[in-house]
Design an enzyme around this catalytic site. Structure first.
Site, PDB file in Angstrom:
ATOM      1  CE  LYS A 190      -2.123  -1.263   3.844  1.00  0.00           C
ATOM      2  NZ  LYS A 190      -1.446  -2.556   4.083  1.00  0.00           N
ATOM      3  NE  ARG A 227      -4.854  -1.556   9.254  1.00  0.00           N
ATOM      4  CZ  ARG A 227      -3.669  -1.057   8.961  1.00  0.00           C
ATOM      5  NH1 ARG A 227      -3.547  -0.041   8.151  1.00  0.00           N
ATOM      6  NH2 ARG A 227      -2.601  -1.600   9.458  1.00  0.00           N
ATOM      7  NE  ARG A 269       8.287  -3.209   6.732  1.00  0.00           N
ATOM      8  CZ  ARG A 269       7.011  -2.922   6.578  1.00  0.00           C
ATOM      9  NH1 ARG A 269       6.633  -2.079   5.646  1.00  0.00           N
ATOM     10  NH2 ARG A 269       6.105  -3.470   7.356  1.00  0.00           N
ATOM     11  NE  ARG A 328       6.200  -0.745  10.157  1.00  0.00           N
ATOM     12  CZ  ARG A 328       5.155  -0.707   9.335  1.00  0.00           C
ATOM     13  NH1 ARG A 328       5.257  -0.086   8.181  1.00  0.00           N
ATOM     14  NH2 ARG A 328       4.030  -1.289   9.675  1.00  0.00           N
ATOM     15  NE  ARG A 356       1.734  -5.239  10.843  1.00  0.00           N
ATOM     16  CZ  ARG A 356       2.908  -5.071  10.214  1.00  0.00           C
ATOM     17  NH1 ARG A 356       4.035  -5.476  10.796  1.00  0.00           N
ATOM     18  NH2 ARG A 356       2.944  -4.519   9.033  1.00  0.00           N
TER      19      ARG A 356
HETATM   20  P1  AP5 Z   1       4.749  -1.596   1.913  1.00  0.00           P
HETATM   21  O1  AP5 Z   1       4.598  -0.732   0.721  1.00  0.00           O
HETATM   22  O2  AP5 Z   1       5.266  -0.978   3.180  1.00  0.00           O
HETATM   23  O3  AP5 Z   1       3.365  -2.359   2.207  1.00  0.00           O
HETATM   24  P2  AP5 Z   1       2.180  -1.920   3.135  1.00  0.00           P
HETATM   25  O4  AP5 Z   1       0.970  -2.605   2.593  1.00  0.00           O
HETATM   26  O5  AP5 Z   1       2.140  -0.429   3.233  1.00  0.00           O
HETATM   27  O6  AP5 Z   1       2.682  -2.649   4.452  1.00  0.00           O
HETATM   28  P3  AP5 Z   1       2.717  -2.204   5.942  1.00  0.00           P
HETATM   29  O7  AP5 Z   1       3.441  -3.296   6.656  1.00  0.00           O
HETATM   30  O8  AP5 Z   1       3.220  -0.805   6.115  1.00  0.00           O
HETATM   31  O9  AP5 Z   1       1.168  -2.251   6.222  1.00  0.00           O
HETATM   32  P4  AP5 Z   1       0.401  -2.332   7.496  1.00  0.00           P
HETATM   33  O10 AP5 Z   1      -0.960  -2.092   6.947  1.00  0.00           O
HETATM   34  O11 AP5 Z   1       0.544  -3.532   8.330  1.00  0.00           O
HETATM   35  O12 AP5 Z   1       1.094  -1.178   8.359  1.00  0.00           O
HETATM   36  P5  AP5 Z   1       0.632   0.273   8.776  1.00  0.00           P
HETATM   37  O13 AP5 Z   1       1.824   1.113   8.826  1.00  0.00           O
HETATM   38  O14 AP5 Z   1      -0.539   0.711   7.963  1.00  0.00           O
HETATM   39  O15 AP5 Z   1       5.622  -2.850   1.523  1.00  0.00           O
HETATM   40  C1  AP5 Z   1       6.014  -3.807   2.478  1.00  0.00           C
HETATM   41  C2  AP5 Z   1       7.409  -4.356   2.128  1.00  0.00           C
HETATM   42  O16 AP5 Z   1       7.340  -5.071   0.890  1.00  0.00           O
HETATM   43  C3  AP5 Z   1       8.444  -3.242   1.913  1.00  0.00           C
HETATM   44  O17 AP5 Z   1       9.675  -3.687   2.387  1.00  0.00           O
HETATM   45  C4  AP5 Z   1       8.438  -3.042   0.403  1.00  0.00           C
HETATM   46  O18 AP5 Z   1       9.667  -2.555  -0.074  1.00  0.00           O
HETATM   47  C5  AP5 Z   1       8.152  -4.451  -0.098  1.00  0.00           C
HETATM   48  N1  AP5 Z   1       7.357  -4.470  -1.344  1.00  0.00           N
HETATM   49  C6  AP5 Z   1       6.343  -3.627  -1.700  1.00  0.00           C
HETATM   50  N2  AP5 Z   1       5.843  -3.984  -2.904  1.00  0.00           N
HETATM   51  C7  AP5 Z   1       6.538  -5.087  -3.298  1.00  0.00           C
HETATM   52  C8  AP5 Z   1       6.483  -5.928  -4.449  1.00  0.00           C
HETATM   53  N3  AP5 Z   1       5.593  -5.716  -5.448  1.00  0.00           N
HETATM   54  N4  AP5 Z   1       7.347  -6.977  -4.515  1.00  0.00           N
HETATM   55  C9  AP5 Z   1       8.242  -7.210  -3.514  1.00  0.00           C
HETATM   56  N5  AP5 Z   1       8.373  -6.439  -2.407  1.00  0.00           N
HETATM   57  C10 AP5 Z   1       7.512  -5.395  -2.306  1.00  0.00           C
HETATM   58  O19 AP5 Z   1       0.048  -0.002  10.246  1.00  0.00           O
HETATM   59  C11 AP5 Z   1       0.905  -0.363  11.313  1.00  0.00           C
HETATM   60  C12 AP5 Z   1       0.093  -0.392  12.604  1.00  0.00           C
HETATM   61  O20 AP5 Z   1      -0.446   0.925  12.866  1.00  0.00           O
HETATM   62  C13 AP5 Z   1      -1.139  -1.318  12.581  1.00  0.00           C
HETATM   63  O21 AP5 Z   1      -0.801  -2.654  12.936  1.00  0.00           O
HETATM   64  C14 AP5 Z   1      -2.031  -0.641  13.645  1.00  0.00           C
HETATM   65  O22 AP5 Z   1      -1.593  -0.943  14.940  1.00  0.00           O
HETATM   66  C15 AP5 Z   1      -1.761   0.844  13.401  1.00  0.00           C
HETATM   67  N6  AP5 Z   1      -2.702   1.429  12.434  1.00  0.00           N
HETATM   68  C16 AP5 Z   1      -2.407   1.921  11.185  1.00  0.00           C
HETATM   69  N7  AP5 Z   1      -3.505   2.373  10.578  1.00  0.00           N
HETATM   70  C17 AP5 Z   1      -4.536   2.164  11.439  1.00  0.00           C
HETATM   71  C18 AP5 Z   1      -5.930   2.414  11.360  1.00  0.00           C
HETATM   72  N8  AP5 Z   1      -6.499   2.945  10.260  1.00  0.00           N
HETATM   73  N9  AP5 Z   1      -6.678   2.059  12.424  1.00  0.00           N
HETATM   74  C19 AP5 Z   1      -6.132   1.535  13.545  1.00  0.00           C
HETATM   75  N10 AP5 Z   1      -4.814   1.253  13.667  1.00  0.00           N
HETATM   76  C20 AP5 Z   1      -4.028   1.572  12.632  1.00  0.00           C
END
Ligand code: AP5
Length: 184
Positions: free
Chosen positions: A20, A90, A129, A131, A142
């Site tokens: 995303k 979400r 990654r 994090r 997650r």
């Molecule tokens: P990346 O682009 O970072 O993918 P992403 O879908 O953004 O993954 P995240 O892990 O950031 O998503 P998430 O939804 O768990 O985390 P968020 O920060 O929203 O890519 C991931 C990896 O793959 C990278 O290393 C990238 O380089 C690689 N990659 C990308 N595309 C690729 C491809 N085509 N091929 C190969 N490799 C590739 O949320 C974190 C936490 O915050 C949640 O757990 C929750 O506690 C909280 N939170 C966030 N939003 C909310 C909300 N709306 N409500 C409540 N809690 C929330």
């Protein structure tokens, strides 16, 4: 050039690690990641950040009112430029809140794009990654939270005729082409 029309909002849906954030950057427009906004609040040592951190470390959703407030403020500071939301909404309550915020601000939902990848690939991508919330047990949670809380949004947006499904496997460029085509 931005692929997001002025005044319009594109929602990116998908499991953790589906790309995303990667695709939000490529789409152009103004990208807001709820996860990134929360990580910023943690880094700044704010009260909101301290509260959010407990949930994020466990891979649980941060309470709706915290996240809805962050997104409402972020959108409220925007001009007319198109917006991409990464990681918000979400769950159904957040999606309903977003509809209210968009109506208040005179914006329209352009599309909700589901970036679809299998769970095995999530684990593989995220394990490379490093994090804070990327350790295997948090990632498993997650994913559980995604299936339980966020997947119902697929029907929510399908019912509104807004859902676009995109295969999230392949290179980031391959996926970007599909995402662009889905919102064109
Ligand atoms: P990346 O682009 O970072 O993918 P992403 O879908 O953004 O993954 P995240 O892990 O950031 O998503 P998430 O939804 O768990 O985390 P968020 O920060 O929203 O890519 C991931 C990896 O793959 C990278 O290393 C990238 O380089 C690689 N990659 C990308 N595309 C690729 C491809 N085509 N091929 C190969 N490799 C590739 O949320 C974190 C936490 O915050 C949640 O757990 C929750 O506690 C909280 N939170 C966030 N939003 C909310 C909300 N709306 N409500 C409540 N809690 C929330």
């Amino acid at each position: 050039m931005d692929d997001v029309p002025m005044g319009s909002v594109i929602v990116l849906l998908g499991p953790p690690g589906s790309g995303k954030g990667t695709q939000a950057e490529r789409l152009g427009g103004e990208a807001f990641s709820s996860g990134a906004l929360l990580r910023e609040a943690i880094a700044d040592g704010t009260e909101l950040g301290r509260r959010a951190s407990e949930y994020m470390q466990r891979g649980e959703l941060v309470p709706d009112e915290v996240v809805v407030g962050l997104i409402r403020d972020a959108l409220g500071k925007m001009g007319d430029r198109g917006v991409v939301l990464d990681g918000f909404p979400r769950n159904v309550a957040q999606a309903e809140a977003l509809e209210d915020v968009l109506a208040e601000q005179g914006r329209g939902l352009g599309a909700a794009v589901l970036i679809d990848i299998p769970d095995d690939e999530v684990v593989d991508r995220i394990s490379r990654r490093g994090r804070d919330d990327d350790d295997p047990s948090t990632v498993r949670n997650r994913l559980r939270v995604y299936h339980r809380e966020t997947e119902p949004l697929i029907d929510f947006y399908e019912d509104r005729g807004a859902l676009r499904r995109v295969d999230g496997t392949g290179t980031p460029d391959d996926v970007a082409e599909r995402v662009r085509a889905s919102v064109a």
